[in-house]
Design a protein around this motif. Structure first.
Motif, PDB file in Angstrom:
ATOM      1  N   LEU A 202       0.832  -1.208   0.000  1.00  0.00           N
ATOM      2  CA  LEU A 202       0.000   0.000   0.000  1.00  0.00           C
ATOM      3  C   LEU A 202       0.864   1.255   0.000  1.00  0.00           C
ATOM      4  N   ILE A 203       1.854   1.308   0.863  1.00  0.00           N
ATOM      5  CA  ILE A 203       2.700   2.491   0.969  1.00  0.00           C
ATOM      6  C   ILE A 203       3.463   2.723  -0.326  1.00  0.00           C
ATOM      7  N   GLN A 204       3.998   1.646  -0.895  1.00  0.00           N
ATOM      8  CA  GLN A 204       4.754   1.784  -2.138  1.00  0.00           C
ATOM      9  C   GLN A 204       3.874   2.271  -3.275  1.00  0.00           C
ATOM     10  N   ARG A 205       2.686   1.686  -3.417  1.00  0.00           N
ATOM     11  CA  ARG A 205       1.806   2.067  -4.519  1.00  0.00           C
ATOM     12  C   ARG A 205       1.280   3.494  -4.334  1.00  0.00           C
ATOM     13  N   THR A 206       0.992   3.866  -3.104  1.00  0.00           N
ATOM     14  CA  THR A 206       0.506   5.220  -2.866  1.00  0.00           C
ATOM     15  C   THR A 206       1.598   6.241  -3.160  1.00  0.00           C
ATOM     16  N   ARG A 207       2.820   5.903  -2.831  1.00  0.00           N
ATOM     17  CA  ARG A 207       3.929   6.812  -3.088  1.00  0.00           C
ATOM     18  C   ARG A 207       4.266   6.894  -4.580  1.00  0.00           C
ATOM     19  N   ASP A 208       4.305   5.735  -5.254  1.00  0.00           N
ATOM     20  CA  ASP A 208       4.831   5.669  -6.621  1.00  0.00           C
ATOM     21  C   ASP A 208       3.768   5.740  -7.700  1.00  0.00           C
ATOM     22  N   GLY A 209       2.479   5.532  -7.320  1.00  0.00           N
ATOM     23  CA  GLY A 209       1.425   5.535  -8.325  1.00  0.00           C
ATOM     24  C   GLY A 209       0.945   4.129  -8.633  1.00  0.00           C
ATOM     25  N   TYR A 210      -0.048   4.052  -9.482  1.00  0.00           N
ATOM     26  CA  TYR A 210      -0.736   2.784  -9.720  1.00  0.00           C
ATOM     27  C   TYR A 210      -0.642   2.327 -11.169  1.00  0.00           C
ATOM     28  N   ALA A 211       0.484   2.580 -11.820  1.00  0.00           N
ATOM     29  CA  ALA A 211       0.692   2.015 -13.155  1.00  0.00           C
ATOM     30  C   ALA A 211       0.748   0.506 -13.046  1.00  0.00           C
ATOM     31  N   LEU A 212       0.443  -0.194 -14.156  1.00  0.00           N
ATOM     32  CA  LEU A 212       0.416  -1.646 -14.133  1.00  0.00           C
ATOM     33  C   LEU A 212       1.780  -2.182 -13.703  1.00  0.00           C
ATOM     34  N   THR A 213       1.785  -3.043 -12.705  1.00  0.00           N
ATOM     35  CA  THR A 213       3.012  -3.618 -12.186  1.00  0.00           C
ATOM     36  C   THR A 213       2.780  -5.090 -11.910  1.00  0.00           C
ATOM     37  N   ALA A 214       3.855  -5.784 -11.545  1.00  0.00           N
ATOM     38  CA  ALA A 214       3.728  -7.199 -11.189  1.00  0.00           C
ATOM     39  C   ALA A 214       2.871  -7.324  -9.935  1.00  0.00           C
TER      40      ALA A 214
END
Length: 221
Positions: A202-214
């Motif tokens: 959650l923290i990583q995605r909120t910080r970096d955004g929600y582009a398609l990732t693994a």
């Protein structure tokens, strides 16, 4: 003639005492019987107030349950409330790091496991009521934490701060669903490891955004 100050103070003290008694009684009944296991009359008797007094403080039983849940989840806010103001000039990145650090350092598994247990239905299945109560409780925590962060960082832009805090706290509701499916709602070491992985995500995605990732747990190249 307006009431004297001491009389006003006494009324406020009585109201606060009744409010505290209702919440404490509801917490005890939730722990013993769950959210569907007690009536307003039982609550009033345990709190040593009248049924009318209960409804003078809360519009519904769910509002009482939400108040208890918000207190159970409030450690993350109390961590900040016990501290002084942050150094002036902190950026929104700094605010994000403070909130993320508080979420990582606060034991959220114990209160969330407790709330999962007391909000379960008699057939042990998740319910819409459980989801609504948890969402409202997390929303109240988000509002308290946003206010506290703005107090600590008076130079911060209000909208950005509230969006930042609500993104993280609101994400906990989603984490709860995945955590519950993976752990059954236990509070052991394995369950805490699952929660920590989800929280990091959650923290990583909120910080970096929600582009398609693994997906979470997938190997990265």
């Amino acid at each position: 003639m307006p009431p004297s100050e001491p009389a006003v103070d006494r009324r406020a003290q009585i109201r606060e005492r009744h409010h505290r008694a209702i919440i404490d009684a509801a917490g005890a009944l939730l722990d013993a019987k769950g959210a569907d296991g007690f009536t307003v009359d039982e609550l009033a008797k345990r709190a040593k107030v009248s049924r009318r007094t209960v409804f003078n403080h809360f519009a519904s039983v769910d509002d009482i349950v939400i108040a208890v849940c918000s207190e159970v989840l409030g450690d993350v806010v109390e961590t900040f409330e016990s501290q002084g103001s942050a150094p002036a000039g902190t950026s929104h990145d700094g605010v994000f790091d403070e909130v993320a650090g508080a979420l990582r350092s606060t034991d959220l598994v114990t209160p969330i496991a407790y709330l999962t247990r007391v909000l379960r239905t008699p057939d042990d299945e998740p319910s819409q009521r459980q989801a609504v109560v948890l969402l409202r409780a997390f929303t109240e925590v988000s509002e308290r934490l946003s206010a506290e962060m703005l107090r600590r960082h008076p130079e911060a832009e209000e909208l950005t701060t509230r969006l930042l805090v609500s993104s993280l706290i609101g994400g906990l509701v989603v984490l709860h669903t995945h955590w519950l499916a993976a752990t059954g709602g236990s509070a052991d070491a394995a369950s805490r490891a699952v929660w920590d992985d989800l929280l990091d995500h959650l923290i990583q995605r909120t910080r970096d955004g929600y582009a398609l990732t693994a997906p979470l747990g997938a190997p990265t190249s």
